[in-house]
Design a protein around this motif. Structure first.
Motif, PDB file in Angstrom:
ATOM      1  N   ILE A  27       2.824  -8.917   7.209  1.00 20.99           N
ATOM      2  CA  ILE A  27       2.471  -9.099   5.803  1.00 20.99           C
ATOM      3  C   ILE A  27       1.255  -8.242   5.472  1.00 20.99           C
ATOM      4  N   LEU A  28       1.358  -7.450   4.405  1.00 20.67           N
ATOM      5  CA  LEU A  28       0.210  -6.713   3.886  1.00 20.67           C
ATOM      6  C   LEU A  28      -0.391  -7.523   2.746  1.00 20.67           C
ATOM      7  N   VAL A  29      -1.684  -7.820   2.839  1.00 19.12           N
ATOM      8  CA  VAL A  29      -2.374  -8.583   1.802  1.00 19.12           C
ATOM      9  C   VAL A  29      -3.450  -7.687   1.195  1.00 19.12           C
ATOM     10  N   ASN A  30      -3.351  -7.421  -0.104  1.00 21.34           N
ATOM     11  CA  ASN A  30      -4.343  -6.563  -0.754  1.00 21.34           C
ATOM     12  C   ASN A  30      -5.269  -7.385  -1.642  1.00 21.34           C
ATOM     13  N   ALA A  31      -6.495  -7.602  -1.147  1.00 23.22           N
ATOM     14  CA  ALA A  31      -7.537  -8.271  -1.917  1.00 23.22           C
ATOM     15  C   ALA A  31      -8.630  -7.283  -2.282  1.00 23.22           C
ATOM     16  N   ALA A  32      -8.324  -5.987  -2.162  1.00 26.31           N
ATOM     17  CA  ALA A  32      -9.301  -4.935  -2.427  1.00 26.31           C
ATOM     18  C   ALA A  32      -9.096  -4.390  -3.843  1.00 26.31           C
ATOM     19  N   ARG A  33      -8.481  -3.221  -3.950  1.00 29.79           N
ATOM     20  CA  ARG A  33      -8.128  -2.618  -5.225  1.00 29.79           C
ATOM     21  C   ARG A  33      -6.779  -1.927  -5.061  1.00 29.79           C
ATOM     22  N   GLY A  34      -6.056  -1.793  -6.166  1.00 28.95           N
ATOM     23  CA  GLY A  34      -4.715  -1.233  -6.104  1.00 28.95           C
ATOM     24  C   GLY A  34      -4.673   0.182  -5.566  1.00 28.95           C
ATOM     25  N   SER A  35      -5.701   0.977  -5.859  1.00 31.59           N
ATOM     26  CA  SER A  35      -5.698   2.379  -5.464  1.00 31.59           C
ATOM     27  C   SER A  35      -5.801   2.581  -3.954  1.00 31.59           C
ATOM     28  N   VAL A  36      -6.114   1.536  -3.208  1.00 29.98           N
ATOM     29  CA  VAL A  36      -6.186   1.643  -1.749  1.00 29.98           C
ATOM     30  C   VAL A  36      -4.793   1.793  -1.150  1.00 29.98           C
ATOM     31  N   VAL A  37      -3.768   1.318  -1.851  1.00 28.25           N
ATOM     32  CA  VAL A  37      -2.395   1.312  -1.338  1.00 28.25           C
ATOM     33  C   VAL A  37      -1.523   2.301  -2.102  1.00 28.25           C
ATOM     34  N   ASP A  38      -0.722   3.060  -1.383  1.00 30.75           N
ATOM     35  CA  ASP A  38       0.299   3.912  -1.986  1.00 30.75           C
ATOM     36  C   ASP A  38       1.455   3.013  -2.424  1.00 30.75           C
ATOM     37  N   THR A  39       1.558   2.773  -3.726  1.00 20.35           N
ATOM     38  CA  THR A  39       2.533   1.808  -4.236  1.00 20.35           C
ATOM     39  C   THR A  39       3.961   2.194  -3.877  1.00 20.35           C
ATOM     40  N   ASP A  40       4.298   3.458  -4.008  1.00 20.83           N
ATOM     41  CA  ASP A  40       5.666   3.896  -3.704  1.00 20.83           C
ATOM     42  C   ASP A  40       6.001   3.691  -2.235  1.00 20.83           C
ATOM     43  N   ALA A  41       5.043   3.972  -1.359  1.00 22.18           N
ATOM     44  CA  ALA A  41       5.276   3.786   0.077  1.00 22.18           C
ATOM     45  C   ALA A  41       5.476   2.310   0.404  1.00 22.18           C
ATOM     46  N   LEU A  42       4.688   1.449  -0.216  1.00 18.80           N
ATOM     47  CA  LEU A  42       4.849   0.009   0.017  1.00 18.80           C
ATOM     48  C   LEU A  42       6.178  -0.477  -0.540  1.00 18.80           C
ATOM     49  N   LEU A  43       6.550  -0.012  -1.716  1.00 14.32           N
ATOM     50  CA  LEU A  43       7.821  -0.419  -2.321  1.00 14.32           C
ATOM     51  C   LEU A  43       8.986  -0.053  -1.411  1.00 14.32           C
ATOM     52  N   ALA A  44       8.909   1.110  -0.783  1.00 15.24           N
ATOM     53  CA  ALA A  44       9.973   1.540   0.131  1.00 15.24           C
ATOM     54  C   ALA A  44      10.098   0.581   1.318  1.00 15.24           C
ATOM     55  N   GLU A  45       8.964   0.135   1.873  1.00 14.12           N
ATOM     56  CA  GLU A  45       8.995  -0.790   3.011  1.00 14.12           C
ATOM     57  C   GLU A  45       9.502  -2.165   2.584  1.00 14.12           C
ATOM     58  N   LEU A  46       9.108  -2.615   1.397  1.00 12.93           N
ATOM     59  CA  LEU A  46       9.579  -3.916   0.923  1.00 12.93           C
ATOM     60  C   LEU A  46      11.080  -3.885   0.656  1.00 12.93           C
ATOM     61  N   THR A  47      11.542  -2.789   0.106  1.00 16.93           N
ATOM     62  CA  THR A  47      12.955  -2.676  -0.248  1.00 16.93           C
ATOM     63  C   THR A  47      13.854  -2.776   0.979  1.00 16.93           C
ATOM     64  N   THR A  48      13.377  -2.291   2.119  1.00 17.24           N
ATOM     65  CA  THR A  48      14.166  -2.372   3.357  1.00 17.24           C
ATOM     66  C   THR A  48      13.984  -3.718   4.060  1.00 17.24           C
ATOM     67  N   HIS A  49      13.134  -4.585   3.491  1.00 16.12           N
ATOM     68  CA  HIS A  49      12.851  -5.911   4.060  1.00 16.12           C
ATOM     69  C   HIS A  49      12.101  -5.835   5.390  1.00 16.12           C
ATOM     70  N   ARG A  50      11.535  -4.665   5.732  1.00 14.43           N
ATOM     71  CA  ARG A  50      10.820  -4.562   7.002  1.00 14.43           C
ATOM     72  C   ARG A  50       9.444  -5.217   6.938  1.00 14.43           C
ATOM     73  N   LEU A  51       8.774  -5.066   5.802  1.00 11.25           N
ATOM     74  CA  LEU A  51       7.460  -5.670   5.622  1.00 11.25           C
ATOM     75  C   LEU A  51       7.486  -6.633   4.441  1.00 11.25           C
ATOM     76  N   ARG A  52       6.474  -7.500   4.395  1.00 13.63           N
ATOM     77  CA  ARG A  52       6.253  -8.381   3.256  1.00 13.63           C
ATOM     78  C   ARG A  52       4.857  -8.086   2.697  1.00 13.63           C
ATOM     79  N   ALA A  53       4.556  -8.588   1.505  1.00 11.73           N
ATOM     80  CA  ALA A  53       3.255  -8.292   0.917  1.00 11.73           C
ATOM     81  C   ALA A  53       2.795  -9.408  -0.008  1.00 11.73           C
ATOM     82  N   VAL A  54       1.487  -9.572  -0.068  1.00 18.19           N
ATOM     83  CA  VAL A  54       0.833 -10.454  -1.034  1.00 18.19           C
ATOM     84  C   VAL A  54      -0.205  -9.576  -1.741  1.00 18.19           C
ATOM     85  N   LEU A  55      -0.033  -9.384  -3.037  1.00 20.41           N
ATOM     86  CA  LEU A  55      -0.878  -8.453  -3.782  1.00 20.41           C
ATOM     87  C   LEU A  55      -1.558  -9.146  -4.956  1.00 20.41           C
TER      88      LEU A  55
END
Length: 304
Positions: A214-242
Motif C-alpha cells: 500500500i502506498l500512503v501519501n500524506a505529503a503532497r500530490g506532486s511527490v507522486v507521479d499520478t500516471d505511474a501510480l494509476l498504471a500500478e493500481l489498474t493492474t491491481h498490483r499495488l493499493r493506495a491511500v491518498l
C-alpha cells in the motif's frame, strides 16, 4: 515599540493580540493591504494558502517574518522578498495527520470501505480480513509527522522504519530506499516538497514495492507521479491511500476516481477539530521568539 502583524482571521487576531508589544491587523488574503497594515513586520498567511497569495508579501516594505499555519512551505519558498524569514507550524498537525494515516491503513486492511458499501446494499458479507498487526511500515520522511506515525504504530505491533535525507541514529538515508522498498507492506510518504522530492515516487520507485503493498501519501500530490501510480493500481498490483493528489482538486472526469484498490480523501489529513488552535499555538510561540530577538524554531532553510 509595537510590532504590526497581519492575520487572516478573527480567531488569529485574538490569539496574536495577546502577545506583548503586538498590534494584530485583520486582512483579507485576496484583498489589498488594509489601512494600518502597511507597516506590518510579520505576516500570517491563511491555512493552506496557495502560491498566488504570496503577492501580499511584496506589498509590505517592513516585512521581516512570514509565519505559516501549515508545516508545508512550498507555496512560499522562493516567493517572498530576500531577507524575509519564513517559519512553519511544524508540530501543529503531526498527530492529526498520523491519525489519518492509521485510519487509512486500518480501513484498507480491515476492509471498512467494502463493509460500508455492503451495509448500504443490505448485504451480510462476513469473512476474514487482513490486519495491521505485524505489518512492516516504511516511513519516507523523518520529521514530526513520521515520528508521530511511528509512535502510534507501536500500539498495533507494526514496526516502522524511518527514511530521512541522511542516515543517522534510528533513521536510514534516502540512498537506501531502493533496498528498503521491497520489504515493506506499506510505504508512507511524509516528505516536504523540494526539488529532490517532486516526482520521486515514479514508475521505478513503484516497481520496487512488493506486490500487494500500500502506498500512503500524506505529503503532497506532486511527490507522486499520478500516471505511474494509476498504471500500478489498474493492474491491481499495488493499493493506495491518498489524501493529496496531482492535480488537486482532482477533476471529476479523472480516471483516478475509479481506480481499483484506492482510498481517496480530499486533503483533510491535518484538518481535524482543533487544527486552528494547534496552528495558532505554534504560530504565537514562533512570533514570540522573534519578538524576543531569538530565531523561530521552525525556520525554513533553503527549500524546507
Amino acid at each position: 515599540m509595537v510590532t504590526t502583524v497581519l492575520v487572516p482571521d478573527d480567531y488569529g487576531v485574538a490569539v496574536i493580540s495577546a502577545l506583548d508589544g503586538v498590534r494584530a491587523v485583520r486582512y483579507e488574503p485576496d484583498g489589498p493591504v488594509p489601512p494600518g497594515g502597511e507597516d506590518a513586520e510579520i505576516l500570517v498567511p491563511r491555512f493552506l494558502s496557495p502560491a498566488n497569495t504570496a503577492h501580499i508579501a511584496w506589498q509590505l516594505p517592513k516585512l521581516r517574518l512570514v509565519q505559516l499555519l501549515t508545516a508545508g512551505a512550498e507555496s512560499w519558498v522562493g516567493n517572498i522578498p530576500e531577507g524575509v524569514l519564513l517559519s512553519t507550524a511544524r508540530g501543529a498537525h503531526g498527530a492529526s495527520t498520523a491519525e489519518w494515516v492509521l485510519t487509512g491503513l486500518l480501513s484498507v486492511y480491515r476492509e471498512f470501505t467494502e463493509f460500508a458499501v455492503a451495509q448500504r446494499e443490505h448485504r451480510w458479507t462476513q469473512h476474514q480480513t487482513d490486519t495491521l498487526c505485524g505489518k512492516r511500515i516504511l516511513l519516507v520522511g523523518a520529521g514530526d509527522v513520521a515520528v508521530e506515525i511511528q509512535r502510534k504504530l507501536i500500539a498495533f505491533d507494526a514496526p516502522a522504519t524511518l527514511v530521512g535525507t541522511r542516515a543517522r541514529a534510528g533513521v536510514h538515508g534516502v540512498d537506501e530506499l531502493p533496498e528498503l522498498l521491497g520489504d515493506a507492506d506499506a510505504v508512507v510518504l511524509t516528505v516536504p516538497v523540494t526539488s529532490q522530492t517532486v516526482g520521486m515516487v515514479d514508475a521505478a520507485f513503484l516497481a520496487r514495492m512488493a506486490d500487494g503493498a500500500i502506498l500512503v501519501n500524506a505529503a503532497r500530490g506532486s511527490v507522486v507521479d499520478t500516471d505511474a501510480l494509476l498504471a500500478e493500481l489498474t493492474t491491481h498490483r499495488l493499493r493506495a491511500v491518498l489524501d493529496v493528489i496531482d492535480p488537486e482538486p482532482l477533476p471529476s472526469e479523472h480516471p483516478l476516481w475509479d481506480a481499483p484498490g484506492l482510498l481517496l480523501t480530499p486533503h483533510v489529513g491535518g484538518s481535524s477539530r482543533g487544527n486552528w488552535e494547534r496552528a495558532y499555538t505554534v504560530a504565537a510561540r514562533e512570533i514570540a521568539r522573534y519578538l524576543a530577538g531569538e530565531p523561530p524554531r521552525n525556520l525554513v532553510h533553503g527549500e524546507y
